[in-house]
Every structure is written in structure tokens, then in C-alpha cells.
Design a protein around this motif. Structure first.
Motif, PDB file in Angstrom:
ATOM      1  N   PHE A   1       0.849  -1.177   0.000  1.00  0.00           N
ATOM      2  CA  PHE A   1       0.000   0.000   0.000  1.00  0.00           C
ATOM      3  C   PHE A   1       0.891   1.235   0.000  1.00  0.00           C
ATOM      4  CE2 PHE A   1      -2.970  -2.723   2.677  1.00  0.00           C
ATOM      5  CZ  PHE A   1      -3.949  -2.861   1.706  1.00  0.00           C
ATOM      6  N   VAL A   2       0.422   2.297  -0.641  1.00  0.00           N
ATOM      7  CA  VAL A   2       1.086   3.602  -0.563  1.00  0.00           C
ATOM      8  C   VAL A   2       0.013   4.630  -0.265  1.00  0.00           C
ATOM      9  CG1 VAL A   2       2.520   5.308  -1.734  1.00  0.00           C
ATOM     10  CG2 VAL A   2       2.809   2.878  -2.273  1.00  0.00           C
ATOM     11  N   ASN A   3       0.156   5.346   0.849  1.00  0.00           N
ATOM     12  CA  ASN A   3      -0.901   6.299   1.205  1.00  0.00           C
ATOM     13  C   ASN A   3      -0.609   7.688   0.656  1.00  0.00           C
ATOM     14  OD1 ASN A   3       0.945   7.444   3.071  1.00  0.00           O
ATOM     15  ND2 ASN A   3      -0.597   7.616   4.674  1.00  0.00           N
ATOM     16  N   ILE A   4      -1.461   8.636   1.012  1.00  0.00           N
ATOM     17  CA  ILE A   4      -1.351   9.986   0.479  1.00  0.00           C
ATOM     18  C   ILE A   4      -0.170  10.711   1.122  1.00  0.00           C
ATOM     19  CG2 ILE A   4      -2.923  10.952   2.217  1.00  0.00           C
ATOM     20  CD1 ILE A   4      -2.692  11.959  -1.518  1.00  0.00           C
ATOM     21  N   GLY A   5       0.497  11.571   0.370  1.00  0.00           N
ATOM     22  CA  GLY A   5       1.585  12.363   0.924  1.00  0.00           C
ATOM     23  C   GLY A   5       2.655  12.648  -0.108  1.00  0.00           C
ATOM     24  N   THR A   6       3.317  13.775   0.038  1.00  0.00           N
ATOM     25  CA  THR A   6       4.382  14.127  -0.898  1.00  0.00           C
ATOM     26  C   THR A   6       5.626  13.271  -0.673  1.00  0.00           C
ATOM     27  OG1 THR A   6       5.110  15.916   0.583  1.00  0.00           O
ATOM     28  CG2 THR A   6       3.551  16.489  -1.154  1.00  0.00           C
ATOM     29  N   THR A   7       5.846  12.782   0.562  1.00  0.00           N
ATOM     30  CA  THR A   7       7.009  11.925   0.804  1.00  0.00           C
ATOM     31  C   THR A   7       6.781  10.536   0.239  1.00  0.00           C
ATOM     32  OG1 THR A   7       7.397  13.183   2.843  1.00  0.00           O
ATOM     33  CG2 THR A   7       8.675  11.183   2.535  1.00  0.00           C
ATOM     34  N   THR A   8       5.576  10.001   0.364  1.00  0.00           N
ATOM     35  CA  THR A   8       5.311   8.702  -0.243  1.00  0.00           C
ATOM     36  C   THR A   8       5.388   8.791  -1.768  1.00  0.00           C
ATOM     37  OG1 THR A   8       2.914   9.094  -0.100  1.00  0.00           O
ATOM     38  CG2 THR A   8       3.931   7.819   1.669  1.00  0.00           C
ATOM     39  N   GLU A   9       5.037   9.934  -2.324  1.00  0.00           N
ATOM     40  CA  GLU A   9       5.212  10.121  -3.771  1.00  0.00           C
ATOM     41  C   GLU A   9       6.690  10.066  -4.147  1.00  0.00           C
ATOM     42  OE1 GLU A   9       3.193  13.634  -5.152  1.00  0.00           O
ATOM     43  OE2 GLU A   9       1.363  13.107  -4.065  1.00  0.00           O
ATOM     44  N   ALA A  10       7.539  10.597  -3.277  1.00  0.00           N
ATOM     45  CA  ALA A  10       8.982  10.540  -3.530  1.00  0.00           C
ATOM     46  C   ALA A  10       9.489   9.105  -3.506  1.00  0.00           C
ATOM     47  CB  ALA A  10       9.725  11.386  -2.495  1.00  0.00           C
ATOM     48  N   VAL A  11       8.901   8.261  -2.660  1.00  0.00           N
ATOM     49  CA  VAL A  11       9.259   6.838  -2.660  1.00  0.00           C
ATOM     50  C   VAL A  11       8.839   6.199  -3.977  1.00  0.00           C
ATOM     51  CG1 VAL A  11       9.035   4.634  -1.484  1.00  0.00           C
ATOM     52  CG2 VAL A  11       8.980   6.750  -0.149  1.00  0.00           C
ATOM     53  N   ALA A  12       7.611   6.457  -4.393  1.00  0.00           N
ATOM     54  CA  ALA A  12       7.105   5.870  -5.639  1.00  0.00           C
ATOM     55  C   ALA A  12       7.973   6.253  -6.832  1.00  0.00           C
ATOM     56  CB  ALA A  12       5.662   6.306  -5.870  1.00  0.00           C
ATOM     57  N   ALA A  13       8.515   7.461  -6.800  1.00  0.00           N
ATOM     58  CA  ALA A  13       9.361   7.913  -7.904  1.00  0.00           C
ATOM     59  C   ALA A  13      10.644   7.097  -8.021  1.00  0.00           C
ATOM     60  CB  ALA A  13       9.705   9.389  -7.724  1.00  0.00           C
TER      61      ALA A  13
END
Length: 268
Positions: A108-120
Motif C-alpha cells: 500500500f502507498v498512502n497519500i503524501g508528498t514523501t510517499t510520492e517521492a518513494v514511488a518515484a
């Protein structure tokens, strides 16, 4: 000392420029320290404390021990503004957190700008199954054909493209995954994870309950901030990836609950 005195006592443009610069530094790093600002801006710590107090009164910064952070209280920054806060730290955190996730994992990946950085940083991963209530994460990963992407269904919060609410929670409960990547808005020194929106917190809690391992990602600007809703404590976390952790009580909370602490900037 006379140069310091003239700046401290001066009004108008000098003070305005200095406080504008403080805001620029804070927005870039997420957090500022009194002594560091005094050195960088060539004024006394007393002057910096006064500046920070004024900026806090104007709701532009929030005071914490030894300095200030970008925001706190009951209202978070706008989502686009949060993207620019501590962006370098988030990039390092993203790379380190992504390295914890093996090929073939479900998460799972939740909402957030830091989790977006992980996804990148998932570009070189293979055969991941990513389930997310963050439409920005889905967009980021949509070009990777080896991944199976599952978008959580439910109400879309247009301000940040998060899928939240009861439908989202029921959707998430259909899965049991290897990892949960969790971002939060604030971290209390006692180890409590805090956020601003109740519906977002409920979704994050559901994600945590349905993952075998939980990876928390947060930069140091989140430490000591205030937010009104508790997500969980450190007992629910397996890994905490941050830039650096100076808060002794929070470090102790990690140790007490056997949380693996990964600092991407151990010697700032």
C-alpha cells in the motif's frame, strides 16, 4: 556588536528582508534552528527568536523548541506548497525507503508528498503490486508495465487527489499486503503519528492494519509539529526512514518498539 545592534533595532526594509529570507529557508528545509539562522543572517539569537515569534503570530511559521517549522495546528499547508518543503530530504528518503521493498512485493502507498517521492524510486523494481489511495502515485507508476497497479475506489479529495472515506476503507480491507508505505503530517516526541484530516487518518489506519510490515517516511520538519488527529504509535511501525533524527525522546520511542531507524543524512 554595533552592527548587530543596528540590525536588531532597525525597522522597515531590513527586518522585512530578513524575515522573508527566514521564510525562504524554512520552506526549503521544513524546519529552521535559531542558532543556525543567527549565523547565516549575521544577527544575534535574540533577534532570530523575535523574528520567529512574529512570523508565528502571523501564522507563517510555528515555533518549536530551538526553532520553528513550516506549519502546525489544525490546518495543513496546501498540497502543492508541501511539495516544495524539504524536497531534497524527501528525495533521499524516497530512495532509501524504496530500497527496502524487494521485487515481487505487494504494498500500500498512502497519500503524501514523501510517499510520492518513494514511488518515484520504484522505476527499477519488477513485479510490484502497488495499491494506493494517492492518484499522484498511480500516475507516477503508470508507465511501468511490469507493475500491477490498483487504485483504491471511493471519494476523491480534489485538493490533493486522495481517495478517502468509507468506500476506500472497505476497498483496502480486501487486501493483505507485504508492506505499507505511510507518510504523516506530524510526529510527536512520544512517537505518536499525527495528521490533520480524520477521513485521511482512518484510511491510513486501515492500511496499517492490513500490511505485514509498515514503513514510515517523514523528514525532520515533521518532528515536533502539532496536528490534532492521532494515527498510531511507534508500536505499529517496523521501519522509520528520515533524513536525520535529533529528538532524543523519539529516538528512544523507536528503540523501545524495535523500529529500524534509517537516517539518510546521519551527519548533517
Amino acid at each position: 556588536m554595533s552592527a548587530h545592534t543596528s540590525i536588531e533595532d532597525g525597522q522597515g526594509d531590513i527586518v522585512t528582508r530578513r524575515r522573508t529570507r527566514i521564510l525562504e529557508i524554512a520552506r526549503g528545509a521544513g524546519r529552521v534552528e535559531v542558532d543556525d539562522l543567527a549565523t547565516r543572517l549575521d544577527v544575534t539569537p535574540q533577534t532570530i527568536r523575535k523574528d520567529l515569534n512574529v512570523l508565528a503570530e502571523q501564522a507563517l511559521l510555528s515555533r518549536v523548541h530551538g526553532g520553528a517549522v513550516v506549519t502546525s495546528g489544525v490546518i495543513n499547508l496546501e498540497y502543492e506548497a508541501r511539495r516544495s518543503v524539504a524536497s531534497d530530504a524527501k528525495a533521499r528518503i524516497g530512495a532509501a525507503a524504496a530500497a527496502l521493498v524487494p521485487d515481487g512485493a505487494s504494498l500500500f502507498v498512502n497519500i503524501g508528498t514523501t510517499t510520492e517521492a518513494v514511488a518515484a524510486n520504484f522505476g527499477n523494481h519488477r513485479n510490484l503490486m502497488v495499491i494506493s489511495n494517492n492518484l499522484n502515485v498511480i500516475d507516477t507508476l503508470s508507465a511501468h508495465r511490469s507493475m500491477e497497479l490498483v487504485c483504491v475506489g471511493g471519494k476523491v479529495r480534489t485538493a490533493d487527489r486522495a481517495v478517502v472515506g468509507a468506500l476506500a476503507m472497505r476497498f483496502i480491507e480486501s487486501f493483505r499486503v507485504d508492506y505499507a508505505l505511510i507518510g504523516i503530517s506530524a510526529l510527536d516526541p512520544d512517537g505518536s503519528l499525527l495528521d490533520f484530516a480524520i477521513d485521511e487518518v482512518e484510511v491510513s489506519q486501515t492500511i496499517i492494519r492490513n500490511a505485514r510490515k509498515v514503513i514510515l517516511v517523514a523528514d525532520s520538519s515533521k518532528v515536533g509539529r502539532s496536528a490534532p488527529v492521532r494515527v498510531c504509535g511507534m508500536e505499529a511501525i517496523d521501519y522509520f526512514v528520515c533524513d536525520t533524527l535529533a529528538e532524543a525522546d523519539l529516538r528512544q520511542a523507536c528503540a523501545a518498539h524495535n523500529v529500524t531507524l534509517i537516517e539518510t543524512l546521519a551527519n548533517p
